[in-house]
Scaffold this motif. Structure first.
Motif, PDB file in Angstrom:
ATOM      1  N   GLU A 157      -5.543  31.829 -26.951  1.00 20.38           N
ATOM      2  CA  GLU A 157      -6.777  30.915 -27.280  1.00 20.38           C
ATOM      3  C   GLU A 157      -6.938  30.331 -26.002  1.00 20.38           C
ATOM      4  O   GLU A 157      -7.994  30.147 -25.265  1.00 20.38           O
ATOM      5  CB  GLU A 157      -6.638  30.056 -28.374  1.00 20.38           C
ATOM      6  CG  GLU A 157      -6.770  30.714 -29.687  1.00 20.38           C
ATOM      7  CD  GLU A 157      -6.784  29.490 -30.888  1.00 20.38           C
ATOM      8  OE1 GLU A 157      -7.145  30.076 -32.147  1.00 20.38           O
ATOM      9  OE2 GLU A 157      -6.247  28.374 -30.715  1.00 20.38           O
ATOM     10  N   ILE A 158      -5.800  29.757 -25.445  1.00 25.10           N
ATOM     11  CA  ILE A 158      -5.806  28.630 -24.316  1.00 25.10           C
ATOM     12  C   ILE A 158      -6.108  29.956 -23.055  1.00 25.10           C
ATOM     13  O   ILE A 158      -7.096  29.190 -22.236  1.00 25.10           O
ATOM     14  CB  ILE A 158      -4.316  28.182 -23.863  1.00 25.10           C
ATOM     15  CG1 ILE A 158      -4.250  26.920 -25.040  1.00 25.10           C
ATOM     16  CG2 ILE A 158      -4.474  27.280 -22.632  1.00 25.10           C
ATOM     17  CD1 ILE A 158      -2.601  26.757 -25.158  1.00 25.10           C
ATOM     18  N   ALA A 160      -7.550  32.434 -23.046  1.00 25.40           N
ATOM     19  CA  ALA A 160      -8.955  33.014 -23.079  1.00 25.40           C
ATOM     20  C   ALA A 160     -10.128  31.767 -22.354  1.00 25.40           C
ATOM     21  O   ALA A 160     -11.153  32.152 -21.685  1.00 25.40           O
ATOM     22  CB  ALA A 160      -9.602  33.394 -24.486  1.00 25.40           C
ATOM     23  N   LYS A 161      -9.659  30.695 -22.777  1.00 26.44           N
ATOM     24  CA  LYS A 161     -10.568  29.508 -22.402  1.00 26.44           C
ATOM     25  C   LYS A 161     -10.382  29.336 -20.879  1.00 26.44           C
ATOM     26  O   LYS A 161     -11.386  29.191 -20.068  1.00 26.44           O
ATOM     27  CB  LYS A 161     -10.145  28.085 -23.116  1.00 26.44           C
ATOM     28  CG  LYS A 161     -10.965  26.763 -22.550  1.00 26.44           C
ATOM     29  CD  LYS A 161     -12.202  26.820 -23.153  1.00 26.44           C
ATOM     30  CE  LYS A 161     -12.871  25.905 -22.583  1.00 26.44           C
ATOM     31  NZ  LYS A 161     -14.380  26.039 -22.738  1.00 26.44           N
ATOM     32  N   LYS A 164     -11.753  32.135 -18.287  1.00 23.35           N
ATOM     33  CA  LYS A 164     -13.569  31.650 -17.921  1.00 23.35           C
ATOM     34  C   LYS A 164     -13.413  31.158 -16.317  1.00 23.35           C
ATOM     35  O   LYS A 164     -14.458  31.316 -15.766  1.00 23.35           O
ATOM     36  CB  LYS A 164     -14.192  31.216 -18.923  1.00 23.35           C
ATOM     37  CG  LYS A 164     -14.252  32.042 -20.217  1.00 23.35           C
ATOM     38  CD  LYS A 164     -15.417  31.359 -21.101  1.00 23.35           C
ATOM     39  CE  LYS A 164     -16.005  32.487 -22.266  1.00 23.35           C
ATOM     40  NZ  LYS A 164     -17.115  31.864 -22.937  1.00 23.35           N
TER      41      LYS A 164
ATOM     42  N   SER B  54     -12.394  23.017 -19.917  1.00 18.29           N
ATOM     43  CA  SER B  54     -11.293  22.146 -20.557  1.00 18.29           C
ATOM     44  C   SER B  54     -10.816  21.137 -19.916  1.00 18.29           C
ATOM     45  O   SER B  54     -10.062  20.188 -20.382  1.00 18.29           O
ATOM     46  CB  SER B  54     -10.112  23.307 -20.167  1.00 18.29           C
ATOM     47  OG  SER B  54      -9.788  23.771 -19.254  1.00 18.29           O
ATOM     48  N   LEU B  84     -10.507  24.982 -29.772  1.00 21.05           N
ATOM     49  CA  LEU B  84     -10.454  25.685 -28.591  1.00 21.05           C
ATOM     50  C   LEU B  84     -11.210  27.224 -28.558  1.00 21.05           C
ATOM     51  O   LEU B  84     -11.609  27.469 -27.740  1.00 21.05           O
ATOM     52  CB  LEU B  84      -9.069  26.033 -28.274  1.00 21.05           C
ATOM     53  CG  LEU B  84      -8.920  26.216 -26.620  1.00 21.05           C
ATOM     54  CD1 LEU B  84      -9.410  24.827 -25.911  1.00 21.05           C
ATOM     55  CD2 LEU B  84      -7.143  26.115 -26.476  1.00 21.05           C
ATOM     56  N   SER B  85     -10.947  27.652 -29.854  1.00 22.53           N
ATOM     57  CA  SER B  85     -11.303  29.194 -30.077  1.00 22.53           C
ATOM     58  C   SER B  85     -12.355  29.572 -30.908  1.00 22.53           C
ATOM     59  O   SER B  85     -12.356  28.690 -32.104  1.00 22.53           O
ATOM     60  CB  SER B  85     -10.276  30.083 -30.166  1.00 22.53           C
ATOM     61  OG  SER B  85     -10.432  31.473 -30.130  1.00 22.53           O
ATOM     62  N   ALA B  87     -13.955  30.436 -27.342  1.00 24.38           N
ATOM     63  CA  ALA B  87     -14.160  29.529 -26.019  1.00 24.38           C
ATOM     64  C   ALA B  87     -15.772  29.526 -26.034  1.00 24.38           C
ATOM     65  O   ALA B  87     -16.215  30.436 -26.088  1.00 24.38           O
ATOM     66  CB  ALA B  87     -13.419  30.319 -24.997  1.00 24.38           C
ATOM     67  N   ILE B 173     -20.556  30.815 -18.505  1.00 19.30           N
ATOM     68  CA  ILE B 173     -19.418  30.945 -18.700  1.00 19.30           C
ATOM     69  C   ILE B 173     -19.192  31.544 -19.919  1.00 19.30           C
ATOM     70  O   ILE B 173     -19.856  31.650 -20.873  1.00 19.30           O
ATOM     71  CB  ILE B 173     -18.627  29.697 -18.538  1.00 19.30           C
ATOM     72  CG1 ILE B 173     -17.224  29.589 -18.645  1.00 19.30           C
ATOM     73  CG2 ILE B 173     -19.115  28.727 -19.668  1.00 19.30           C
ATOM     74  CD1 ILE B 173     -16.523  28.483 -18.494  1.00 19.30           C
TER      75      ILE B 173
END
Lengths: 285, 173
Positions: A157-158, A160-161, A164, B54, B84-85, B87, B173
């Protein structure tokens, strides 16, 4: 990996969707006692590197040669520090001693840091900073791409964020390396010199040790050496475009990622970054 | 006997649609697509919010604004969950919100895809971006990117070659 990153492709979006689909409430890796020391250490390696590099480039804020670059560097720093909050936050959870991301960032000394030596190198001129950024960004994108497939849901999850954002970083630093390398005689000379200096530091990114083996065994992360091919193909293509010579030196300066031998620069960086929390523990405003 | 006064989640969504984004006040936090879920856990109202970037410093301001707005409606038992997910994606910005962005002088994210990697690469080497970004003021597509990073993490800096105005572009994004 394309020869030049195309950040408008759906690829990144797809990886994010895939990571989200595999989302579940439970990440069994977080309760694996045997894996814990290696998992914690590996998360610190990631989070410490983004923290130290993020802090380094934030030093340009108000000093960069042009306003756009000043803003861009501050933005990249912000993203990296955002990633740090997620990586060190997870590290604290895995460790299970109640340490927060802030505590890990501000209350550990240099010998406990696991950041890449590349990240702690002082900024030098803007060509040096951008070369360091480019070498890291190409690795960062390759690593995060791989981590979107991690067996740890939290890690994917981290990743994927962060992917980007890192994609935009690589897009920009590749572009600037081409412009500076294929720019004036002076800009070419400076970037080539930076490249020759930083290359053996960059090689540390691909050294695999027992911690990496343990997390790779658990399916959490790739062995660093497997990222080399994707990195090399992107870096070589950009350097060729930039008329820069790819250094031919496989020697890796190590000691940052495994914490054995940081350079003196890290202590100075931490002294500044940690001063407030050291002088006034738990200060908030 | 206590009477449950907990408001309907539909009302909560409505109230949230009045909470402006702190950096782009013409659109709301629901326009932006960052409110992901509104639900109850027993008597606690849980609002799930996802960050745009983030490290975006607006994230904690947004959480505080949501808390303040709901407190004004009488919600005291509230928990903000940072999710978070999946995203955050600019695809979650609705059509109406895109129009509001444009009217405010920010070019909305353009989902136009470059035709191919090679075309996009050729455009880059020629100094052009492969994206077609229309100037929010004069609508000309003769625009150029000044910098990948603009006044906030979510924007890039552009310039219109027709009316010569600089403007912000909300990047995908």
């Amino acid at each position: 990996m394309p020869s030049l990153p195309d950040m408008n492709s759906t690829d990144v979006e797809e990886l994010a969707h895939r990571a989200a689909e595999r989302q579940g409430p439970h990440d069994h890796h977080l309760h694996d006692e045997e894996l814990k020391p290696a998992f914690f250490e590996w998360l610190c390696r990631l989070g410490d590197t983004t923290l130290v590099l993020g802090h380094r480039i934030s030093e340009w804020c108000g000093h960069a040669p042009v306003l756009e670059e000043d803003i861009a560097l501050a933005n990249v720093a912000l993203d990296l520090i955002g990633h740090t909050q997620m990586w060190l936050g997870l590290a604290g959870e895995v460790e299970g001693k109640g340490r927060s991301a802030d505590e890990l960032a501000f209350r550990r000394d240099a010998m406990d840091f696991r950041s890449l030596l590349l990240a702690e190198k002082p900024n030098g001129d803007i060509g040096f900073t951008l070369t360091r950024q480019f070498l890291f960004d190409a690795y960062h994108v390759a690593l995060l791409r791989a981590l979107t497939d991690s067996s740890s849901v939290r890690v994917s999850e981290i990743a994927a964020k962060a992917l980007k954002e890192a994609s935009y970083h690589l897009d920009r630093s590749s572009d600037l390396i081409i412009r500076l390398g294929d720019g004036t005689e002076e800009s070419h000379r400076r970037v080539q010199k930076a490249l020759d200096t930083l290359w053996t530091y960059a090689n540390e990114m691909f050294v695999t040790d027992s911690v990496d083996e343990a997390v790779a065994e658990a399916g959490i992360a790739p062995r660093p050496e497997t990222l080399r091919a994707a990195w090399d193909s992107h870096v070589s293509a950009v350097l060729a475009e930039a008329t820069l010579k790819r250094p031919d030196n496989d020697f890796a300066r190590t000691g940052g990622r495994n914490g054995e031998r940081h350079s003196e620069h890290l202590g100075h960086l931490l002294a500044e970054m940690q001063f407030l929390q050291r002088a006034y523990p738990d200060a908030s405003w | 006997m206590t009477v449950s006064t907990r408001p309907d989640t539909k009302d909560v969504w409505n109230w949230l649609s009045d909470v402006p984004d702190p950096e782009i006040p013409v659109i709301s936090v629901t326009d932006l697509g960052i409110v992901r879920d509104v639900r109850y856990e027993d008597e606690t109202l849980v609002v799930a919010v996802t960050p745009t970037y983030s490290g975006c410093p607006a994230t904690s301001v947004i959480e505080l604004d949501i808390e303040t707005a709901l407190a004004a409606k009488g919600v005291s038992d509230l928990r903000i969950e940072r999710r978070l997910s999946p995203a955050w994606s600019t695809e979650w910005i609705g059509e109406e919100a895109r129009e509001k962005l444009r009217a405010y002088g920010i070019a909305p994210p353009s989902e136009s895809q470059p035709s191919s990697q090679i075309a996009s690469r050729a455009a880059r080497l020629a100094g052009r971006t492969s994206l077609v970004v229309a100037c929010p003021r004069c609508n000309s597509t003769e625009t150029e990117k000044i910098s990948q990073f603009g006044s906030t993490p979510c924007k890039a800096a552009y310039r219109c070659k027709s009316c010569f105005e600089p403007f912000d572009y909300f990047k995908c994004i």
